[in-house]
Design a protein around this motif. Sequence first.
Motif, PDB file in Angstrom:
ATOM      1  N   GLU A  71     -10.714  -4.524   0.849  1.00 28.86           N
ATOM      2  CA  GLU A  71     -10.021  -3.228   0.807  1.00 28.86           C
ATOM      3  C   GLU A  71      -9.522  -2.941   2.208  1.00 28.86           C
ATOM      4  OE1 GLU A  71     -12.602  -0.181  -0.769  1.00 28.86           O
ATOM      5  OE2 GLU A  71     -13.380  -1.597  -2.250  1.00 28.86           O
ATOM      6  N   GLY A  72      -8.251  -2.652   2.328  1.00 35.50           N
ATOM      7  CA  GLY A  72      -7.719  -2.349   3.642  1.00 35.50           C
ATOM      8  C   GLY A  72      -6.336  -2.916   3.831  1.00 35.50           C
ATOM      9  N   ARG A  73      -5.963  -3.055   5.093  1.00 35.76           N
ATOM     10  CA  ARG A  73      -4.587  -3.398   5.407  1.00 35.76           C
ATOM     11  C   ARG A  73      -4.583  -4.258   6.667  1.00 35.76           C
ATOM     12  NH1 ARG A  73      -0.073  -1.105   8.330  1.00 35.76           N
ATOM     13  NH2 ARG A  73      -1.589  -0.211   9.761  1.00 35.76           N
ATOM     14  N   ILE A  74      -3.762  -5.308   6.640  1.00 32.67           N
ATOM     15  CA  ILE A  74      -3.623  -6.131   7.837  1.00 32.67           C
ATOM     16  C   ILE A  74      -2.142  -6.288   8.116  1.00 32.67           C
ATOM     17  CG2 ILE A  74      -3.906  -8.468   8.778  1.00 32.67           C
ATOM     18  CD1 ILE A  74      -6.530  -8.638   7.258  1.00 32.67           C
ATOM     19  N   LYS A  75      -1.726  -5.960   9.324  1.00 34.19           N
ATOM     20  CA  LYS A  75      -0.319  -6.134   9.662  1.00 34.19           C
ATOM     21  C   LYS A  75      -0.210  -7.209  10.735  1.00 34.19           C
ATOM     22  CE  LYS A  75       2.382  -3.612  12.141  1.00 34.19           C
ATOM     23  NZ  LYS A  75       2.931  -2.412  12.748  1.00 34.19           N
TER      24      LYS A  75
END
Lengths: 249, 271
Positions: A71-75
Amino acid sequence: MNTLQPVGADARLEIEIRRKSFEASRGGSIDVLHDLDFAVEQNEFACLIGPSGCGKTTTLRLLLGLDRDFEGRIKLPGAGEPRIGMVFQEPVLLPWRTVEENVRLALPKALHGRSLDHLFDALGLGKMRAFYPGELSLGLARRAALARALAIEPDLLVLDEPFVSLDEATAQQLRHLLLQVWSERPTTVLMVTHNLQEAIMLADRIIVLSPRPSHVVGSFLIRVPRQSRNAQVRSDILRSFHERFPTQL
Amino acid sequence: MSSFLLGTSSQGRTDKAAPGRNWGPLLTVAASIVVLAVAWQLTATLWPSRAFPPPLDVLRVMIRETASGEIPYHLAITLCRVAAAFLLAIVIGSAIGIFLGSHPRADRFLDPWVILSLNVPALVVIVLAYIWFGLNEVAAIGAVAFNKIPNVIVTMREGTRALDLRYADMAKVYRFGAFARLRHVLLPQLQPYLAAASRSGISLIWKIVLVVELLGRSNGVGFQINLYFQLFDVAAILAYTLAFVCVMLLIEILLVQPLEHASTRWRRRAT
């Protein structure tokens, strides 16, 4: 519900992991990462440090896209499909391909056929190009793995304890080589290490992780230029690091 | 590290191949064959019987049948069937084996099927194939391939389970295309298993092809052997058998061994 989106203009690496857990063999789940947020600026050399088993390698696997269950976000930094140069804990060279073939196979289409002479020479691999990995010492195999990661002209260079289990002299030689090649073509670097001395020698910033479930305890900026970090300066930096993070090794 | 550099070219490489060929092992093999032929000749002379002709008689039949074109014709037919069945078995068996090796749930479901088909006697498959699909080429080759496929599945499944996932991770990070993954990552790891499956496959398949020909075809080495069995012509049976074994040996020496040699080159150079 995760997103792994490269965004064009911004060259920062941004990691915001709400939660990453593994299913335990006896049922239930173990939280490995919890609210792990940090960013690495463009062309910054960041070291990730933390206790054993705190999920450093897991974090790297998430940002490499090898595990998408979180769960989450990686840029990722870089435009379009960002290129990630990875040096694994072990060299992971294909034993049935020569050193040069191993490096060339990793090249993206745009770089096919590029000359690798300079890179091989810079890493002291000029005479090893036609060798199979099994014929190399661990130190040389590590250099080949580094050559592969750098040859693709990465937007992000990820290093997972790349100098572990080498004798100190060889490891130190490799650190200098890495710095030399990196300073010729700087790129964003995220390196996992257990070795605080190593982090102090190489990094612009040390990101300190807590024990599991892991989050960022704090980050330690090193403003002294690398060429000025002699033994005395390094020991001063180490002392002030310990003052700020007394529980860290 | 410096030891690598000694006596190497600018590419840092010297071939370790010996300058002259070692003939010792070949001479041993030749001597062994001569001793076998002499023992055969002696036995046939001491106990003369129509059922046990001396080697020279067999050789004479072999030459006669080769000159008349009979042996080459039937041999070629049989070899085509062996090749077709072999290719089918390896391709289908590898595809299923790799799939089962990488999908544990499918493997658990299909494992009883594999075990069942492993234990169905070759003869039953052949007879059923002829009954269901008729006495034709498709039934013949299909039956042979079906006999071999379970063995290939089991071998390739083991190979797939033993794959080193680190190489797959590396290939993913460096965005290898599907073909590059197959050629540079998957197949080299499966090569020993593929070699084992091929080797045992070819020896099993040519034996079953003869049975298929004996039961339901009107040409091929198996058919000829059946014919000479009716005529009780042991010399001709042995002539066909020997001719076929020779061809299979030639395939082994000229095709299988050089291929294996080339694909394991990196293993020998690694120390």
